[in-house]
Enzyme design. Structure first.
Site, mmCIF file in Angstrom:
data_model
loop_
_atom_site.group_PDB
_atom_site.id
_atom_site.type_symbol
_atom_site.label_atom_id
_atom_site.label_comp_id
_atom_site.label_asym_id
_atom_site.label_seq_id
_atom_site.Cartn_x
_atom_site.Cartn_y
_atom_site.Cartn_z
ATOM 1 N N GLY A 173 93.289 130.831 79.336
ATOM 2 C CA GLY A 173 91.981 131.483 79.465
ATOM 3 C C GLY A 173 91.986 132.609 80.476
ATOM 4 O O GLY A 173 91.411 133.677 80.247
ATOM 5 N N CYS A 174 92.664 132.380 81.578
ATOM 6 C CA CYS A 174 92.724 133.390 82.632
ATOM 7 C C CYS A 174 93.561 134.593 82.205
ATOM 8 O O CYS A 174 93.244 135.729 82.535
ATOM 9 C CB CYS A 174 93.258 132.776 83.921
ATOM 10 S SG CYS A 174 92.190 131.463 84.541
ATOM 11 N N THR A 175 94.607 134.339 81.442
ATOM 12 C CA THR A 175 95.437 135.424 80.916
ATOM 13 C C THR A 175 94.642 136.231 79.889
ATOM 14 O O THR A 175 94.664 137.468 79.916
ATOM 15 C CB THR A 175 96.743 134.869 80.301
ATOM 16 O OG1 THR A 175 97.458 134.172 81.333
ATOM 17 C CG2 THR A 175 97.616 135.969 79.740
ATOM 18 N N ALA A 196 92.147 138.404 81.876
ATOM 19 C CA ALA A 196 92.811 139.498 82.589
ATOM 20 C C ALA A 196 93.297 140.571 81.618
ATOM 21 O O ALA A 196 93.150 141.766 81.878
ATOM 22 C CB ALA A 196 93.983 138.955 83.403
#
Length: 149
Positions: free
Chosen positions: A42-44, A47
């Site tokens: 999710g964070c990738t 970003a």
């Protein structure tokens, strides 16, 4: 932190160990986005969505700063792996996540733990929080569009 509050001047140290101050971005709106962890799906996705729309965000007067509790070394790898054009603050002492109220109890698969709530703060040119995109609202794969609307 709530809409209308003045954001703190000193945000923390980035992936290069440099102190990041709000005044470094005078005349720009700052997208200060808090995310749980480097290298997670999710964070990738979030970003990379911001990376892919970075030129459009900058053209609209925004500067992007990511924040997680990962250390500078982890941030360097995350930036290199995903070719991120913006800085990431290493909030290892939890100062910023606590100041902004995005640190708290979470649960996954019935297990409770402390973590960062994925939240984005839009800070205007005067350093005042103008908008907050809450954890329930953040769309990781379409986040830039959310900021620009």
């Amino acid at each position: 932190m709530n809409v209308g509050d003045k954001a703190p001047e000193i945000l923390g140290l980035n992936e290069k160990g440099e102190e990041i101050r709000l005044s470094d971005y005078k005349g720009k709106k700052v997208v200060l986005y808090f995310y749980p962890k480097d290298m997670t799906s999710g964070c990738t996705a979030q970003a990379c969505n911001l990376r892919d729309n970075y030129a459009e965000l900058r053209a609209a007067g925004y500067e992007v700063i990511g924040v997680s509790i990962n250390d500078a070394k982890s941030h360097q790898k995350f930036i290199e792996k995903n070719e991120l054009p913006f800085t990431l603050i290493a909030d290892t002492n939890l100062k910023l996540v606590q100041e902004f109220g995005v640190w708290g109890e979470k649960s996954m698969y019935g297990r409770k733990y402390m973590g960062t709530f994925r939240t984005t703060f839009i800070i205007n040119e005067e350093g005042v929080i103008e908008r907050i995109i809450s954890p329930k609202e953040v769309k990781t794969k379409d986040h830039a569009k959310q900021i620009l609307q």
